[in-house]
Design a protein around this motif. Structure first.
Motif: not given
Length: 310
Positions: A2-27
């Motif tokens: 699943e890919t979700c695009f977020l635009h600051h500051p207004e966005f809604t997170i529909e999937n509230q399952d607990p998550k392990t999240i990797a952070l990075g730009f990752f180019d």
């Protein structure tokens, strides 16, 4: 995935399952990035949680640099998402990097994004920074978490006694050192584009080429002749690629990227194709006549066949 695009500051997170999240730009999603993402996937699987990646688009330098400049990527967004999906991640969040987002404090980044995404565990590289001017460091993430999520910091990943980095890989590609770039990436560097009409001079020389219009977001190696693989219609063919200006015949044309595909005979104008870059043979050369050029092309073909025969 699943890919979700977020635009600051207004966005809604529909999937509230607990998550392990990797952070990075990752180019590039290189070996260092893969270590971070695989760690997040492993932790998520062990805890029965969703695995996720939080990344950004465009590159922060596009927004923060005072000088307008084009940014060329190792993996433009679509390809970055493909490579992340190949690592088994469930969800990718792509935050639109804007001037307003760049002003977020480290604490607000944690509250507005990581908490909103229901992060139960955060994974990032040792040098990942967040918040305005990168003020937030990974050692401080635990204090911002306030016990609401765990934090794992992935140590420096090295090759050739140096940190594996997108900057190092970018420099190698720009110097034509695809052997080093590919080792650091963990896969052959690849660009995508469309087969277009050229001047068809290669046919008269006995070396018909596929002229490629490469998607403009990609970083292109330096001028010269390369061993490549040409991928079209789901099949891969050995080839020799030329990046240059056809200096034997012209001096005023735009840079071209042409591939002589070995043992291939099919009309492919207008089709989408990919080039995997493997090895630099030589710089572009100007010949006094066609005979010298043809002799060199024959040697280039022999070198290409020998390279892939290894």
């Amino acid at each position: 995935m699943e890919t979700c695009f977020l635009h600051h500051p207004e966005f809604t997170i529909e999937n509230q399952d607990p998550k392990t999240i990797a952070l990075g730009f990752f180019d590039g999603v290189h070996l260092g990035h893969q270590a971070v993402i695989k760690m997040a996937k492993q932790i998520a699987d062990e805890n029965g949680e969703k695995s996720a990646v939080l990344t950004f688009d465009p590159h922060p330098s596009v927004v923060l640099s005072k000088a307008r400049k084009a940014v060329h990527y190792l993996t433009p967004l679509d390809e970055k998402l493909e490579k992340i999906e190949q690592l088994g991640i469930d969800i990718v969040y792509v935050v639109r990097f804007t001037a307003a987002f760049a002003e977020l404090s480290p604490e607000r980044f944690v509250e507005d994004y990581l908490i909103q995404l229901n992060a139960h565990h955060i994974v990032a590289g040792f040098d990942y920074s967040y918040g305005k001017k990168g003020a937030g460091k990974m050692e401080e993430m635990v204090s911002y978490a306030k016990g609401r999520f765990d934090v794992t910091i992935v140590n420096k990943q090295e090759a050739f006694d140096e940190k594996i980095s997108s900057t190092k890989i970018r420099g190698a590609i720009e110097e034509g050192d695809l052997d080093t770039a590919n080792e650091l990436l963990g896969y052959p560097y690849k660009v995508k584009g469309t087969v277009i009409h050229g001047d068809k001079r290669g046919r008269t020389l006995g070396f018909p080429t596929a002229n490629m219009q490469i998607d403009e977001d990609y970083l292109i190696p330096k001028l010269g002749i390369y061993a490549v693989r040409f991928i079209i219609g789901g099949k891969s063919y050995a080839g020799m690629a030329s990046i240059g200006y056809n200096v034997t015949f012209k001096t005023d044309q735009e840079r071209s990227i042409e591939v002589f595909i070995l043992d291939f005979d099919r009309e492919i104008y207008g089709e989408q194709a990919e080039i995997e870059w493997y090895h630099f043979f030589r710089s572009e050369m100007k010949f006094n006549g066609v005979e010298g050029l043809v002799e060199q092309l024959k040697q280039d073909e022999a070198d290409t066949r020998a390279y892939f025969a290894q």
